[in-house]
Scaffold this motif. Structure first.
Motif, PDB file in Angstrom:
ATOM      1  N   GLY A 157       0.814  -1.203   0.000  1.00  0.00           N
ATOM      2  CA  GLY A 157       0.000   0.000   0.000  1.00  0.00           C
ATOM      3  C   GLY A 157       0.848   1.253   0.000  1.00  0.00           C
ATOM      4  O   GLY A 157       1.917   1.302   0.588  1.00  0.00           O
ATOM      5  N   ALA A 158       0.367   2.303  -0.667  1.00  0.00           N
ATOM      6  CA  ALA A 158       1.093   3.565  -0.737  1.00  0.00           C
ATOM      7  C   ALA A 158       0.608   4.520   0.332  1.00  0.00           C
ATOM      8  O   ALA A 158      -0.513   4.437   0.817  1.00  0.00           O
ATOM      9  N   ALA A 159       1.474   5.465   0.691  1.00  0.00           N
ATOM     10  CA  ALA A 159       1.083   6.531   1.603  1.00  0.00           C
ATOM     11  C   ALA A 159       0.168   7.506   0.867  1.00  0.00           C
ATOM     12  O   ALA A 159       0.165   7.563  -0.356  1.00  0.00           O
ATOM     13  N   PRO A 160      -0.629   8.313   1.589  1.00  0.00           N
ATOM     14  CA  PRO A 160      -1.511   9.269   0.921  1.00  0.00           C
ATOM     15  C   PRO A 160      -0.730  10.256   0.065  1.00  0.00           C
ATOM     16  O   PRO A 160       0.377  10.660   0.404  1.00  0.00           O
ATOM     17  N   ILE A 161      -1.314  10.642  -1.055  1.00  0.00           N
ATOM     18  CA  ILE A 161      -0.682  11.602  -1.954  1.00  0.00           C
ATOM     19  C   ILE A 161      -0.814  13.005  -1.388  1.00  0.00           C
ATOM     20  O   ILE A 161      -1.864  13.399  -0.900  1.00  0.00           O
ATOM     21  N   SER A 214      -0.377  13.685 -14.346  1.00  0.00           N
ATOM     22  CA  SER A 214      -0.413  12.218 -14.304  1.00  0.00           C
ATOM     23  C   SER A 214      -0.128  11.699 -12.909  1.00  0.00           C
ATOM     24  O   SER A 214      -0.747  10.749 -12.439  1.00  0.00           O
ATOM     25  N   LEU A 215       0.833  12.319 -12.221  1.00  0.00           N
ATOM     26  CA  LEU A 215       1.158  11.876 -10.872  1.00  0.00           C
ATOM     27  C   LEU A 215       0.046  12.213  -9.894  1.00  0.00           C
ATOM     28  O   LEU A 215      -0.272  11.433  -9.004  1.00  0.00           O
ATOM     29  N   LEU A 216      -0.559  13.379 -10.033  1.00  0.00           N
ATOM     30  CA  LEU A 216      -1.593  13.788  -9.093  1.00  0.00           C
ATOM     31  C   LEU A 216      -2.857  12.952  -9.229  1.00  0.00           C
ATOM     32  O   LEU A 216      -3.673  12.911  -8.316  1.00  0.00           O
ATOM     33  N   ARG A 217      -3.025  12.279 -10.379  1.00  0.00           N
ATOM     34  CA  ARG A 217      -4.192  11.421 -10.550  1.00  0.00           C
ATOM     35  C   ARG A 217      -3.993  10.044  -9.923  1.00  0.00           C
ATOM     36  O   ARG A 217      -4.906   9.223  -9.921  1.00  0.00           O
ATOM     37  N   ALA A 218      -2.799   9.763  -9.405  1.00  0.00           N
ATOM     38  CA  ALA A 218      -2.558   8.464  -8.765  1.00  0.00           C
ATOM     39  C   ALA A 218      -3.480   8.302  -7.562  1.00  0.00           C
ATOM     40  O   ALA A 218      -3.733   9.243  -6.827  1.00  0.00           O
ATOM     41  N   GLN A 219      -3.981   7.108  -7.356  1.00  0.00           N
ATOM     42  CA  GLN A 219      -4.896   6.852  -6.250  1.00  0.00           C
ATOM     43  C   GLN A 219      -4.129   6.763  -4.936  1.00  0.00           C
ATOM     44  O   GLN A 219      -3.084   6.129  -4.846  1.00  0.00           O
ATOM     45  N   ALA A 220      -4.669   7.410  -3.896  1.00  0.00           N
ATOM     46  CA  ALA A 220      -4.000   7.427  -2.595  1.00  0.00           C
ATOM     47  C   ALA A 220      -3.822   6.026  -2.038  1.00  0.00           C
ATOM     48  O   ALA A 220      -2.871   5.746  -1.322  1.00  0.00           O
ATOM     49  N   GLY A 221      -4.750   5.116  -2.348  1.00  0.00           N
ATOM     50  CA  GLY A 221      -4.655   3.759  -1.836  1.00  0.00           C
ATOM     51  C   GLY A 221      -3.965   2.800  -2.778  1.00  0.00           C
ATOM     52  O   GLY A 221      -4.051   1.600  -2.591  1.00  0.00           O
ATOM     53  N   GLY A 222      -3.299   3.326  -3.807  1.00  0.00           N
ATOM     54  CA  GLY A 222      -2.631   2.473  -4.777  1.00  0.00           C
ATOM     55  C   GLY A 222      -1.506   1.673  -4.149  1.00  0.00           C
ATOM     56  O   GLY A 222      -1.035   1.967  -3.058  1.00  0.00           O
ATOM     57  N   CYS A 231       5.790   6.708  -2.785  1.00  0.00           N
ATOM     58  CA  CYS A 231       6.444   5.674  -3.588  1.00  0.00           C
ATOM     59  C   CYS A 231       5.684   5.384  -4.881  1.00  0.00           C
ATOM     60  O   CYS A 231       6.294   5.130  -5.928  1.00  0.00           O
ATOM     61  N   LYS A 232       4.357   5.434  -4.846  1.00  0.00           N
ATOM     62  CA  LYS A 232       3.586   5.170  -6.054  1.00  0.00           C
ATOM     63  C   LYS A 232       3.811   6.259  -7.089  1.00  0.00           C
ATOM     64  O   LYS A 232       3.928   5.982  -8.291  1.00  0.00           O
ATOM     65  N   GLN A 233       3.885   7.498  -6.653  1.00  0.00           N
ATOM     66  CA  GLN A 233       4.135   8.595  -7.579  1.00  0.00           C
ATOM     67  C   GLN A 233       5.518   8.477  -8.217  1.00  0.00           C
ATOM     68  O   GLN A 233       5.695   8.790  -9.390  1.00  0.00           O
ATOM     69  N   VAL A 234       6.497   8.015  -7.445  1.00  0.00           N
ATOM     70  CA  VAL A 234       7.837   7.829  -8.002  1.00  0.00           C
ATOM     71  C   VAL A 234       7.830   6.713  -9.046  1.00  0.00           C
ATOM     72  O   VAL A 234       8.485   6.812 -10.088  1.00  0.00           O
ATOM     73  N   GLU A 235       7.086   5.642  -8.794  1.00  0.00           N
ATOM     74  CA  GLU A 235       6.966   4.582  -9.796  1.00  0.00           C
ATOM     75  C   GLU A 235       6.345   5.124 -11.084  1.00  0.00           C
ATOM     76  O   GLU A 235       6.793   4.809 -12.196  1.00  0.00           O
ATOM     77  N   LEU A 236       5.312   5.960 -10.953  1.00  0.00           N
ATOM     78  CA  LEU A 236       4.686   6.563 -12.123  1.00  0.00           C
ATOM     79  C   LEU A 236       5.639   7.535 -12.815  1.00  0.00           C
ATOM     80  O   LEU A 236       5.661   7.633 -14.046  1.00  0.00           O
TER      81      LEU A 236
END
Length: 235
Positions: free
Chosen positions: A25-29, A37-45, A117-122
């Motif tokens: 699980g990712a931390a909240p954005i 594109s990064l800001l559209r990442a889901q907080a629970g991704g 971490c999810k935003q960095v992957e994106l």
């Protein structure tokens, strides 16, 4: 070198099954200007939790480090061209020094504060689509400092297995560069390969003819605010 055909679907399934990263699980954005594109990442991704094999042990690397990436720019770009590539991405704050693998000049690219971490992957996915970038990979943070994934893996094979290594590398979109010593070879990847050097090493481990494979880590002994990075192989 003899070419061995690898069925595409079978190959993809093998890479997926042997992946060195699983989803966490990712931390909240946070609300930062990092590009739409990064800001559209889901907080629970889900973020990837990565490991690598060291001898008979499985070593945990954790999630990607959120403040720095490894990047190799396309050949022939000037420093001004490289700066122009980076200027397109609001999640990049600048270069943080460079170092060399055996086959490329690698740059430490500092990221803006507030990414998860999810935003960095994106971010890595976006950078890999850029024609000005030849390779992009993460850093990980552990007790040794920052461990970056270079564009090379070090692979030891059984005697007489050089042809098998060549076929495995070709199927992965990698290139066997040179023997380092005895039965140990250097294998290079880029963004067109099936994965980075960490993923390549984990894919090769367990394959017929392969004794051991691991990424040639980049070790930064300081945090990204520092300007000097030291490269060495993790033993």
């Amino acid at each position: 070198m003899r070419n061995i055909a690898i069925p595409f679907f079978t190959f993809l399934m093998a890479v997926f099954a042997l992946s060195s990263c699983r989803q966490d699980g990712a931390a909240p954005i946070r609300n930062i200007k990092a590009g739409p594109s990064l800001l559209r990442a889901q907080a629970g991704g889900a973020c990837q939790n990565c490991t690598y094999r060291f001898g008979t042990e499985q070593k945990n690397l954790g999630n990607v480090y959120t403040k720095q990436l490894v990047v190799a720019f396309a050949e022939g770009l000037s420093a001004a061209d490289e700066d122009a590539v980076m200027a397109q991405y609001k999640f990049i704050s600048g270069k943080n020094g460079q170092l060399s693998s055996n086959s490329a000049i690698l740059h430490n690219i500092a990221l803006v504060d507030g990414l998860n971490c999810k935003q960095v992957e994106l971010a890595m996915e976006l950078l890999a689509e850029d024609p000005g970038i030849a390779y992009v990979a993460p850093y990980f943070l552990n007790e040794s400092g920052l461990l970056g994934i270079s564009n090379e893996a070090i692979v030891t094979i059984e005697e007489g297995a050089a042809e098998a290594l060549g076929a495995l590398a070709e199927g992965y979109g990698a290139e066997v560069l040179m023997p380092l010593s005895g039965q140990t070879y250097l294998v290079r990847v880029d963004k067109s390969s099936a994965g980075n050097a960490l993923e390549l090493a984990n894919y090769l481990n367990g394959e017929k003819g392969i004794v051991h494979a691991e990424p040639d880590f980049l070790v930064s002994v300081d945090m990204p605010a520092a300007r000097v990075a030291v490269k060495k192989l993790i033993r």
